[in-house]
Design an enzyme around this catalytic site. Structure first.
Site, PDB file in Angstrom:
ATOM      1  N   TYR A  53     -54.806  -1.578 -16.958  1.00  0.00           N
ATOM      2  CA  TYR A  53     -55.779  -1.012 -16.007  1.00  0.00           C
ATOM      3  C   TYR A  53     -57.128  -0.762 -16.679  1.00  0.00           C
ATOM      4  O   TYR A  53     -58.177  -0.851 -16.045  1.00  0.00           O
ATOM      5  CB  TYR A  53     -55.210   0.253 -15.333  1.00  0.00           C
ATOM      6  CG  TYR A  53     -54.099  -0.130 -14.383  1.00  0.00           C
ATOM      7  CD1 TYR A  53     -52.758  -0.014 -14.735  1.00  0.00           C
ATOM      8  CD2 TYR A  53     -54.398  -0.714 -13.152  1.00  0.00           C
ATOM      9  CE1 TYR A  53     -51.752  -0.439 -13.881  1.00  0.00           C
ATOM     10  CE2 TYR A  53     -53.398  -1.136 -12.289  1.00  0.00           C
ATOM     11  CZ  TYR A  53     -52.076  -1.008 -12.668  1.00  0.00           C
ATOM     12  OH  TYR A  53     -51.086  -1.457 -11.818  1.00  0.00           O
ATOM     13  N   ASN A  89     -57.194  -2.898  -2.156  1.00  0.00           N
ATOM     14  CA  ASN A  89     -57.852  -3.160  -3.437  1.00  0.00           C
ATOM     15  C   ASN A  89     -58.140  -1.861  -4.173  1.00  0.00           C
ATOM     16  O   ASN A  89     -58.375  -0.822  -3.553  1.00  0.00           O
ATOM     17  CB  ASN A  89     -59.159  -3.931  -3.218  1.00  0.00           C
ATOM     18  CG  ASN A  89     -58.928  -5.263  -2.525  1.00  0.00           C
ATOM     19  OD1 ASN A  89     -57.817  -5.790  -2.565  1.00  0.00           O
ATOM     20  ND2 ASN A  89     -59.953  -5.795  -1.875  1.00  0.00           N
ATOM     21  N   HIS A 106     -53.806   1.895  -1.983  1.00  0.00           N
ATOM     22  CA  HIS A 106     -53.092   1.624  -3.251  1.00  0.00           C
ATOM     23  C   HIS A 106     -53.766   2.293  -4.437  1.00  0.00           C
ATOM     24  O   HIS A 106     -53.518   1.916  -5.594  1.00  0.00           O
ATOM     25  CB  HIS A 106     -52.994   0.101  -3.488  1.00  0.00           C
ATOM     26  CG  HIS A 106     -52.053  -0.579  -2.546  1.00  0.00           C
ATOM     27  ND1 HIS A 106     -51.964  -1.938  -2.453  1.00  0.00           N
ATOM     28  CD2 HIS A 106     -51.156  -0.087  -1.657  1.00  0.00           C
ATOM     29  CE1 HIS A 106     -51.054  -2.258  -1.542  1.00  0.00           C
ATOM     30  NE2 HIS A 106     -50.562  -1.156  -1.036  1.00  0.00           N
ATOM     31  N   CYS A 133     -54.381  16.460 -18.829  1.00  0.00           N
ATOM     32  CA  CYS A 133     -54.937  16.680 -17.490  1.00  0.00           C
ATOM     33  C   CYS A 133     -55.989  17.793 -17.589  1.00  0.00           C
ATOM     34  O   CYS A 133     -55.718  18.855 -18.188  1.00  0.00           O
ATOM     35  CB  CYS A 133     -53.816  17.122 -16.543  1.00  0.00           C
ATOM     36  SG  CYS A 133     -54.407  17.807 -14.990  1.00  0.00           S
ATOM     37  N   SER A 174     -52.466 -11.585   1.735  1.00  0.00           N
ATOM     38  CA  SER A 174     -51.450 -12.632   1.929  1.00  0.00           C
ATOM     39  C   SER A 174     -50.300 -12.169   2.815  1.00  0.00           C
ATOM     40  O   SER A 174     -49.398 -12.937   3.124  1.00  0.00           O
ATOM     41  CB  SER A 174     -50.886 -13.060   0.563  1.00  0.00           C
ATOM     42  OG  SER A 174     -50.271 -11.931  -0.064  1.00  0.00           O
ATOM     43  N   ALA A 216     -64.357 -15.612   2.949  1.00  0.00           N
ATOM     44  CA  ALA A 216     -64.692 -14.347   3.622  1.00  0.00           C
ATOM     45  C   ALA A 216     -66.200 -14.100   3.630  1.00  0.00           C
ATOM     46  O   ALA A 216     -66.748 -13.566   4.604  1.00  0.00           O
ATOM     47  CB  ALA A 216     -63.971 -13.196   2.922  1.00  0.00           C
TER      48      ALA A 216
HETATM   49  N1  APR Z   1     -61.823 -15.548   1.439  1.00  0.00           N
HETATM   50  C1  APR Z   1     -60.778 -15.196   2.240  1.00  0.00           C
HETATM   51  N2  APR Z   1     -59.493 -15.086   1.804  1.00  0.00           N
HETATM   52  C2  APR Z   1     -59.276 -15.347   0.493  1.00  0.00           C
HETATM   53  C3  APR Z   1     -60.308 -15.730  -0.403  1.00  0.00           C
HETATM   54  C4  APR Z   1     -61.623 -15.817   0.124  1.00  0.00           C
HETATM   55  N3  APR Z   1     -62.672 -16.177  -0.644  1.00  0.00           N
HETATM   56  N4  APR Z   1     -59.744 -15.956  -1.631  1.00  0.00           N
HETATM   57  C5  APR Z   1     -58.422 -15.712  -1.510  1.00  0.00           C
HETATM   58  N5  APR Z   1     -58.122 -15.357  -0.236  1.00  0.00           N
HETATM   59  C6  APR Z   1     -56.819 -14.978   0.322  1.00  0.00           C
HETATM   60  C7  APR Z   1     -55.650 -15.798  -0.194  1.00  0.00           C
HETATM   61  O1  APR Z   1     -55.439 -16.946   0.633  1.00  0.00           O
HETATM   62  C8  APR Z   1     -54.497 -14.792  -0.063  1.00  0.00           C
HETATM   63  O2  APR Z   1     -53.890 -14.885   1.215  1.00  0.00           O
HETATM   64  O3  APR Z   1     -56.576 -13.652  -0.127  1.00  0.00           O
HETATM   65  C9  APR Z   1     -55.172 -13.431  -0.201  1.00  0.00           C
HETATM   66  C10 APR Z   1     -54.856 -12.725  -1.519  1.00  0.00           C
HETATM   67  O4  APR Z   1     -53.473 -12.456  -1.515  1.00  0.00           O
HETATM   68  P1  APR Z   1     -52.834 -11.633  -2.731  1.00  0.00           P
HETATM   69  O5  APR Z   1     -53.281 -12.218  -4.027  1.00  0.00           O
HETATM   70  O6  APR Z   1     -51.362 -11.528  -2.429  1.00  0.00           O
HETATM   71  O7  APR Z   1     -53.507 -10.185  -2.633  1.00  0.00           O
HETATM   72  P2  APR Z   1     -53.161  -9.016  -1.614  1.00  0.00           P
HETATM   73  O8  APR Z   1     -52.693  -9.558  -0.292  1.00  0.00           O
HETATM   74  O9  APR Z   1     -54.325  -8.102  -1.607  1.00  0.00           O
HETATM   75  O10 APR Z   1     -51.919  -8.271  -2.340  1.00  0.00           O
HETATM   76  C11 APR Z   1     -51.467  -7.081  -1.733  1.00  0.00           C
HETATM   77  O11 APR Z   1     -49.938  -6.732  -3.544  1.00  0.00           O
HETATM   78  O12 APR Z   1     -49.674  -6.937  -5.794  1.00  0.00           O
HETATM   79  C12 APR Z   1     -49.862  -6.027  -4.789  1.00  0.00           C
HETATM   80  O13 APR Z   1     -50.865  -3.924  -4.886  1.00  0.00           O
HETATM   81  C13 APR Z   1     -51.143  -5.277  -4.990  1.00  0.00           C
HETATM   82  O14 APR Z   1     -52.790  -4.636  -3.344  1.00  0.00           O
HETATM   83  C14 APR Z   1     -51.999  -5.721  -3.815  1.00  0.00           C
HETATM   84  C15 APR Z   1     -50.965  -6.136  -2.781  1.00  0.00           C
END
Ligand code: APR
Length: 231
Positions: A53, A89, A106, A133, A174, A216
């Site tokens: 982290y 995020n 999160h 702490c 995702s 995005a």
């Molecule tokens: N524009 C739009 N979508 C995008 C872009 C972009 N430029 N780049 C990537 N993506 C999409 C991918 O297609 C994918 O579906 O963003 C998504 C990212 O998915 P993950 O990597 O699984 O991230 P996330 O969904 O935020 O994960 C959720 O899982 O690991 C844990 O705690 C962690 O908060 C995280 C949670």
């Protein structure tokens, strides 16, 4: 005026240079989740987790919000109704992009948590294992991140927002991790119009009424422009 509830994931920060989790070269391809994102991993090797982290926190000073973050801030500023950003995020790009109402379900890299008394404070750039702490002095400081198996923050408030949503948009996630992946079902139960912004269909893509496929920075900017001109 319509209430707009927005869920964001790593994809909204991808164009700022922060790697996502499940892409081929993503964070979960470089690190084992069970080692760096679970309470068991932290108990087993706190040094490894704190350094993981620390590296992600250090990256914050090297990245900037992108047009998608800024578009959501513009929507919040100019839309007459409620706009709530719920983010998975842990970066601070929504805030730096100008959003005022951001819920970090999160946790966040810029916050530290006491595992003993639940006190939170602004995390130093580099945290160390066994840091005291500032409130109870226990050597129990940890990253203020919700690990797998832990309960995301503000769930009651999040579900209250979803139950009042007129529009629900999921951006750059995702749909693999619950409870966030279940938000679209909640929003639909509330009668909200649901949109998914992604490069491809997410794991819960079939539950959205509308899909805006593409980067995005482009699709979210166009959507906000549309919402603000159509009123
Ligand atoms: N524009 C739009 N979508 C995008 C872009 C972009 N430029 N780049 C990537 N993506 C999409 C991918 O297609 C994918 O579906 O963003 C998504 C990212 O998915 P993950 O990597 O699984 O991230 P996330 O969904 O935020 O994960 C959720 O899982 O690991 C844990 O705690 C962690 O908060 C995280 C949670």
């Amino acid at each position: 005026m319509r209430k707009i509830v927005i869920l964001t994931g790593a994809g909204i920060s991808a164009e700022s240079g922060i790697e996502t989790f499940r892409a081929e070269d993503g964070l979960w391809a470089q690190h084992r989740v069970e080692d760096v994102a679970t309470p068991e991993g932290f108990a087993r090797d706190p040094e490894l987790v704190v350094n993981f982290y620390n590296a992600r926190r250090a990256q914050l000073s090297e990245v900037e919000p992108n047009a998608a973050h800024r578009a959501l801030a513009r929507l919040e500023a100019e839309h007459g109704g409620d706009v709530v950003v719920i983010t998975q995020n842990v970066d601070d790009l929504h805030e730096r992009g100008g959003s005022q109402t951001v819920m970090h379900m999160h946790g966040e890299l810029k916050s530290a948590l006491c595992a003993s008394c639940d006190h939170r404070w602004a995390a130093p750039l580099k945290m160390h294992v066994g840091e005291a702490c500032p409130s109870c002095a226990a050597p129990a400081a940890r990253p203020d991140i919700v690990w797998f198996g832990e309960m995301p923050y503000d769930m009651d408030a999040l579900f209250a927002h979803l139950s009042q949503a007129d529009i629900f948009a999921a951006i750059g996630t995702s749909g693999n991790v619950y409870p966030a992946a279940g938000f679209v079902a909640e929003a639909r139960r509330a009668g909200a119009h649901t949109l998914e912004f992604n490069l491809e269909r997410s794991a819960v893509g079939n539950q959205f009424e509308e899909h805006r496929t593409g980067l995005a920075s482009k699709t979210v900017t166009a959507w906000v422009e549309e919402l603000l001109t159509q009123g």
